[in-house]
Enzyme design. Structure first.
Site, PDB file in Angstrom:
ATOM      1  N   LYS A 223       3.091  -4.511  -6.157  1.00  0.00           N
ATOM      2  CA  LYS A 223       4.631  -4.782  -6.503  1.00  0.00           C
ATOM      3  C   LYS A 223       5.228  -4.485  -5.231  1.00  0.00           C
ATOM      4  O   LYS A 223       4.929  -3.801  -4.198  1.00  0.00           O
ATOM      5  CB  LYS A 223       4.950  -4.219  -7.691  1.00  0.00           C
ATOM      6  CG  LYS A 223       4.400  -4.867  -8.858  1.00  0.00           C
ATOM      7  CD  LYS A 223       4.818  -4.611 -10.067  1.00  0.00           C
ATOM      8  CE  LYS A 223       4.207  -5.385 -11.354  1.00  0.00           C
ATOM      9  NZ  LYS A 223       4.512  -4.841 -12.748  1.00  0.00           N
ATOM     10  N   ARG A 257      -3.406  -1.540 -14.611  1.00  0.00           N
ATOM     11  CA  ARG A 257      -3.592  -2.875 -14.609  1.00  0.00           C
ATOM     12  C   ARG A 257      -3.425  -3.281 -13.031  1.00  0.00           C
ATOM     13  O   ARG A 257      -2.442  -3.147 -12.417  1.00  0.00           O
ATOM     14  CB  ARG A 257      -2.336  -3.443 -15.076  1.00  0.00           C
ATOM     15  CG  ARG A 257      -2.307  -5.083 -15.183  1.00  0.00           C
ATOM     16  CD  ARG A 257      -1.110  -5.523 -16.006  1.00  0.00           C
ATOM     17  NE  ARG A 257      -1.270  -7.075 -16.151  1.00  0.00           N
ATOM     18  CZ  ARG A 257      -0.468  -7.714 -15.063  1.00  0.00           C
ATOM     19  NH1 ARG A 257       0.083  -7.474 -13.774  1.00  0.00           N
ATOM     20  NH2 ARG A 257      -0.549  -9.040 -15.131  1.00  0.00           N
TER      21      ARG A 257
END
Ligand code: HH2
Length: 287
Positions: A223, A257
């Site tokens: 991210k 994840r």
């Protein structure tokens, strides 16, 4: 602590690794990488062989600004891939969707987990009913707004306290609709209506999410808050992902994840060893 996902009970004695497989043209990191069901299934097999414990299949990007797609289009993308993937891997498959119609179609095929990034906002009771009826695992992620609006909604007094109370409210709602708490996993939603500083604060105080009585998933993979410079493309953020994921594991995350499996697995196992190392008395005795 256990996680019930249809017929299976995952013990969560060690951190589980959820491998990301996005069959979208526009995901921020792996968009367009798996244009055919065969290529997606190949990657699924590869992730399982590298040590993924769960596969998370997504057909609609949730990145800031992403264009929404219809339930029909999402189902059309997912089902052919799901068929191939389920015939080739034995680990449970999760479906990253906020739409109950999509989750239902995939659960019928044999998916085991619903990963609802809207935390029941989009489908409400329909999604909870589906989880209750099928016994599927249910990941409830925190976000505010949707991919078009979320960046303007990152306004908090205390980000951790507010995300905690919104997550508790969502979990209570799910329970009141009949979902077994053992089906539920919570996720604070890194990058979803959070500024870069807020993401780091959530990581630094991650244990506060882990004290709520539910297993907690951390999804930091590639991210933008982990980019070391504006030029660093998502695929070059795996070392930063490993460091941030290890921090989350040290503070109690039960599921991580990620896009890349092998390196992440080493980071997660090392963090677990540190966490599980009993402190010997001699450490406290000065020579
Ligand atoms: N992040 C993304 C998507 N789904 N689900 C959970 N539970 N937690 C997350 O942090 C999370 C998620 C965004 O990442 P990605 O799937 O790689 O990208 P895109 O949404 O662009 O497909």
């Amino acid at each position: 602590m256990v996680w019930k996902i249809r017929g299976r009970v995952l013990t969560l004695e060690r951190t589980l690794i959820m491998g990301i497989l996005n069959i979208t043209p526009d995901s921020f990191s792996d968009g367009g990488d798996y244009p055919t069901p065969e290529k997606a299934a190949f990657r699924a097999v590869e992730m399982e062989s590298q040590g993924a414990d769960i596969l998370d299949l997504g057909a609609e990007s949730t990145r800031p600004g992403a264009e929404p797609i219809s339930a029909d289009a999402e189902i059309r993308r997912l089902l052919p891939v799901l068929d191939q993937v389920l015939s080739k891997v034995s680990i449970p498959v999760s479906i990253d969707t906020a739409k109950a119609e999509v989750a239902e179609a995939c659960l019928k095929k044999g998916a085991a987990i619903i990963n609802d990034v809207s935390g029941l906002e989009v489908s409400g009771r329909k999604m909870a009913d589906l989880a209750r009826e099928t016994g599927a695992g249910l990941v409830l992620m925190h976000r505010r707004g949707n991919p078009k609006t979320m960046q303007s909604l990152a306004i908090y007094g205390d980000v951790v306290k507010e995300v905690v109370s919104e997550l508790i409210r969502t979990a209570e709602q799910a329970k009141s609709w009949g979902v077994d708490p053992a089906q539920i996993v919570l996720d604070p939603g890194f990058g979803f209506a959070k500024t870069s500083e807020q993401n780091f604060e959530m990581l630094e105080r991650f244990e506060e999410f882990c004290n709520l009585g539910y297993p907690v998933l951390a999804g930091v993979s590639r991210k933008s808050f982990l980019a070391l410079s504006a030029e660093q493309i998502p695929k070059n953020r795996d070392s930063a992902t490993a460091a941030a994921s290890a921090a989350a594991v040290l503070k109690g995350a039960k599921i991580i994840r990620v896009h890349e499996i092998s390196g992440l697995k080493e980071a997660v196992r090392t963090a677990e060893k540190i966490k599980n190392t009993a402190r010997g008395e001699e450490q406290h005795v000065r020579a």
